[in-house]
Design a protein around this motif. Sequence first.
Motif, mmCIF file in Angstrom:
data_model
loop_
_atom_site.group_PDB
_atom_site.id
_atom_site.type_symbol
_atom_site.label_atom_id
_atom_site.label_comp_id
_atom_site.label_asym_id
_atom_site.label_seq_id
_atom_site.Cartn_x
_atom_site.Cartn_y
_atom_site.Cartn_z
ATOM 1 N N ILE B 84 34.739 5.892 49.466
ATOM 2 C CA ILE B 84 33.978 4.630 49.536
ATOM 3 C C ILE B 84 34.011 3.937 48.167
ATOM 4 N N LEU B 85 33.905 4.741 47.115
ATOM 5 C CA LEU B 85 33.954 4.198 45.747
ATOM 6 C C LEU B 85 35.313 3.536 45.485
ATOM 7 N N LYS B 86 36.376 4.214 45.954
ATOM 8 C CA LYS B 86 37.736 3.685 45.756
ATOM 9 C C LYS B 86 37.930 2.381 46.514
ATOM 10 N N ASP B 87 37.137 2.196 47.597
ATOM 11 C CA ASP B 87 37.211 0.946 48.370
ATOM 12 C C ASP B 87 36.491 -0.199 47.656
ATOM 13 N N GLY B 88 35.976 0.088 46.485
ATOM 14 C CA GLY B 88 35.344 -0.961 45.677
ATOM 15 C C GLY B 88 33.841 -1.090 45.848
ATOM 16 N N LYS B 89 33.235 -0.119 46.552
ATOM 17 C CA LYS B 89 31.788 -0.183 46.745
ATOM 18 C C LYS B 89 31.079 0.481 45.550
ATOM 19 N N ASP B 90 29.798 0.104 45.412
ATOM 20 C CA ASP B 90 29.001 0.652 44.319
ATOM 21 C C ASP B 90 28.312 1.934 44.817
ATOM 22 N N ILE B 91 28.589 3.032 44.156
ATOM 23 C CA ILE B 91 28.027 4.318 44.616
ATOM 24 C C ILE B 91 27.201 4.950 43.504
ATOM 25 N N LEU B 92 26.060 5.515 43.879
ATOM 26 C CA LEU B 92 25.281 6.306 42.919
ATOM 27 C C LEU B 92 24.791 7.566 43.624
ATOM 28 N N VAL B 93 24.990 8.696 42.967
ATOM 29 C CA VAL B 93 24.463 9.950 43.525
ATOM 30 C C VAL B 93 23.239 10.327 42.706
ATOM 31 N N GLU B 94 22.099 10.395 43.364
ATOM 32 C CA GLU B 94 20.878 10.844 42.681
ATOM 33 C C GLU B 94 20.683 12.319 43.026
ATOM 34 N N TRP B 95 20.803 13.153 42.015
ATOM 35 C CA TRP B 95 20.701 14.606 42.218
ATOM 36 C C TRP B 95 19.323 15.055 41.715
ATOM 37 N N TYR B 96 18.469 15.479 42.614
ATOM 38 C CA TYR B 96 17.109 15.864 42.245
ATOM 39 C C TYR B 96 17.010 17.387 42.073
#
Lengths: 176, 127
Positions: B84-96
């Motif tokens: 999805i990131l490679k498709d140009g979308k903004d991604i954030l992983v929040e690791w708690y």
Amino acid sequence: MAKQSIYQSEIENLEESKNFLKKSDYSKLELQMEFKKLVENYEELIDQVKIITKISDRLQKKLNKTNIALEDSNIKLADLNDQLNETIDQLTEAKIGRKAATIVMIVAIALFIVSEAFIEPIIDNMFPNNFLVGLGLKLVVAILIKPGEDFTNKYMLKKARKEQLRESQLSHNNKP
Amino acid sequence: MDNLKIEGTKQTPEIDFNSSTGILSISGRSIPENTFEFFNPVLLWLDEFSSIAPEKVIAKINLEYFNTSSSKYILEILKRLRIILKDGKDILVEWYYEEDDEEMMETGEDYEDVSGLPFEIISIDDE
């Protein structure tokens, strides 16, 4: 698309390479392309194995720490339970001791009244000039007070412990 | 596209994936008896989601403990987020992770390194 098993994708990659090897003729370029793909897949697999092993070891460490903490808690809980049982025993003994002393006192008073009202006149008739017989009888009653109290105490304690044991067995059996 | 909602149990995590908001939450414990059976619908959902994902996608991962096969599936999930990131979308992983859970914090850092996704490692107070 999601695969049918955890390593299905890797198995499929391997199968593709095996099938390529079965081909009788292939160009140098095809061979290079296939080898490149194989190397990339192998590299990815190694990366995965490295990370999964590392994470797995770390989570095992976490599990061990939790187990140790649990064991410590169990030991503390067992100590507290022992202390609680000891306190309950002491309280039960004190309660029973008071009850036994009251019972023995009531019996002693009853014996004194009976001896004054009924036995004393009979002794006076039988031994008119000997007050020592009556005194001796009262002395025997007085001497028997302490052993009587001990006996009653022991008997009641034994009964209370049997009751406690029965209750704990019942609650243990009722646990799911 | 439907959202994906799976209630958590003592052995499986809670999954709450919202296709319209782009918030994908995984929380709890992951020690399923059959990891494939549990995670397959999750991966299938993500495969479908990758083509319609909104501009911003936030994956919130709050796991207390997971077994080895779950760790492989977490990698698979991150792999799909990478697409999805490679498709140009903004991604954030929040690791708690819980404040005193050093192992889970380091695990988050490892996933960050291997996935190449932007991570935010967030400590939460023990209750």
